[in-house]
Design a protein around this motif. Sequence first.
Motif, PDB file in Angstrom:
ATOM      1  N   MET A   1       0.840  -1.201   0.000  1.00 26.81           N
ATOM      2  CA  MET A   1       0.000   0.000   0.000  1.00 26.81           C
ATOM      3  C   MET A   1       0.880   1.259   0.000  1.00 26.81           C
ATOM      4  O   MET A   1       1.848   1.342   0.765  1.00 26.81           O
ATOM      5  N   ALA A   2       0.543   2.218  -0.859  1.00 25.83           N
ATOM      6  CA  ALA A   2       1.307   3.471  -0.926  1.00 25.83           C
ATOM      7  C   ALA A   2       1.112   4.273   0.355  1.00 25.83           C
ATOM      8  O   ALA A   2       0.049   4.231   0.973  1.00 25.83           O
ATOM      9  N   LEU A   3       2.159   5.002   0.772  1.00 22.35           N
ATOM     10  CA  LEU A   3       2.050   5.849   1.959  1.00 22.35           C
ATOM     11  C   LEU A   3       1.086   7.002   1.710  1.00 22.35           C
ATOM     12  O   LEU A   3       0.276   7.357   2.578  1.00 22.35           O
ATOM     13  N   LEU A   4       1.164   7.592   0.512  1.00 21.48           N
ATOM     14  CA  LEU A   4       0.260   8.678   0.127  1.00 21.48           C
ATOM     15  C   LEU A   4      -0.371   8.344  -1.213  1.00 21.48           C
ATOM     16  O   LEU A   4       0.324   7.946  -2.146  1.00 21.48           O
TER      17      LEU A   4
ATOM     18  N   ASP B   1      -9.738  12.990  -3.467  1.00 25.24           N
ATOM     19  CA  ASP B   1      -9.413  12.297  -2.218  1.00 25.24           C
ATOM     20  C   ASP B   1      -7.918  12.257  -1.982  1.00 25.24           C
ATOM     21  O   ASP B   1      -7.121  12.115  -2.925  1.00 25.24           O
ATOM     22  N   ILE B   2      -7.550  12.371  -0.696  1.00 24.97           N
ATOM     23  CA  ILE B   2      -6.162  12.237  -0.262  1.00 24.97           C
ATOM     24  C   ILE B   2      -6.133  11.154   0.799  1.00 24.97           C
ATOM     25  O   ILE B   2      -6.755  11.288   1.856  1.00 24.97           O
TER      26      ILE B   2
ATOM     27  N   ARG C   1      -5.627   5.836   5.106  1.00 27.10           N
ATOM     28  CA  ARG C   1      -6.812   6.517   5.648  1.00 27.10           C
ATOM     29  C   ARG C   1      -7.133   7.743   4.810  1.00 27.10           C
ATOM     30  O   ARG C   1      -6.237   8.534   4.498  1.00 27.10           O
ATOM     31  N   ASN C   2      -8.405   7.910   4.475  1.00 29.35           N
ATOM     32  CA  ASN C   2      -8.827   9.082   3.716  1.00 29.35           C
ATOM     33  C   ASN C   2      -8.875  10.281   4.659  1.00 29.35           C
ATOM     34  O   ASN C   2      -9.676  10.316   5.596  1.00 29.35           O
ATOM     35  N   ILE C   3      -8.008  11.260   4.401  1.00 28.48           N
ATOM     36  CA  ILE C   3      -7.923  12.429   5.277  1.00 28.48           C
ATOM     37  C   ILE C   3      -8.546  13.672   4.627  1.00 28.48           C
ATOM     38  O   ILE C   3      -8.413  14.774   5.143  1.00 28.48           O
ATOM     39  N   SER C   4      -9.250  13.481   3.522  1.00 25.42           N
ATOM     40  CA  SER C   4      -9.750  14.616   2.746  1.00 25.42           C
ATOM     41  C   SER C   4     -10.751  15.470   3.502  1.00 25.42           C
ATOM     42  O   SER C   4     -10.793  16.689   3.322  1.00 25.42           O
TER      43      SER C   4
END
Length: 319
Positions: A1-4, A70-71, A76-79
Amino acid sequence: MALLEVTNLVKHFPVRGGLFNRIVRQVHAVNGVSFSVEKGEIVGVVGESGCGKSTLGKLIVHLLEATAGDICFQGRNISHLRAAELLPVRRQLQMIFQDPHASLNPRMTVGRAVREVLAFHKIVPRAELTAEVERLFAIVGLHTDAQTKYPHEFSGGQKQRVGIARALAVRPEFIIADEPVSALDVSIQAQVLNLLMELQDEFALTMLFISHDLKVIDHFCDRMLVMYLGFVVEEIPCRDIASAAKHPYTLALLGANPVPDPAQRHELAVLAGEVPSPYDLPPGCPFAARCPLVTAKCRQEMPPLETRAAGHRVACWEV
């Protein structure tokens, strides 16, 4: 999984005017940007001034709120997090700003500027704050007595080192460096870049490095995103930039780079045409007005950012 992981990120700034101060148009600063950053990777973002690079960085750390998209950070989605929910995330996401002087409080000693960050996030016990500031200053190459000085007493390079120390204070996972050397002399640029490379190795940092200088990106980063008018037009590993770059805009940036050997000097290729207005984006490819390969299809249809090879994506109908 990508960090960002950033997906279809959009930022429009409303422009108000008229008798009732209504929104009359929008500045299209970032337009559907998608990319990911793996842990330990340094990804560069390059492009002309006004292409949306700095806006992209500020959106990721929530200094600006996105219009859409989305970010995801650490899965975790922090958007859409509220301020209180963002606090622990911001410990892991830090930013080094382009103007080191403007990012420091002129009425606060630099030691206090770093000390307040440590105290607010409770990084170390209060009794150890002074020792921790000294340790951070030593890491970035500043003397202990620098703590008692104010920003105006430092050179640009020293102020940027303070900014780096402040970003490192909360022990982040991810750092966004927004043109951290563009305001510095060339000799000082090399010192700050070497410092960032040493810190990346020592602390296993992941970085998004924003710059308008393709040479700096090529030297410092693993992979780069080329932005034009708020769009990513090419994504390519830095090791392949000289041999495999395909987008006409990327090739134009490469052609504008200084050549270290005067014997290999070539004629500078100057792009014709004007950059379209970010208020009123044209249909089709945003680069069509300046592209030497432009066709009727380019002026009508937006090319998708398609994968051409491992880690290499291009948005162009003609290459």
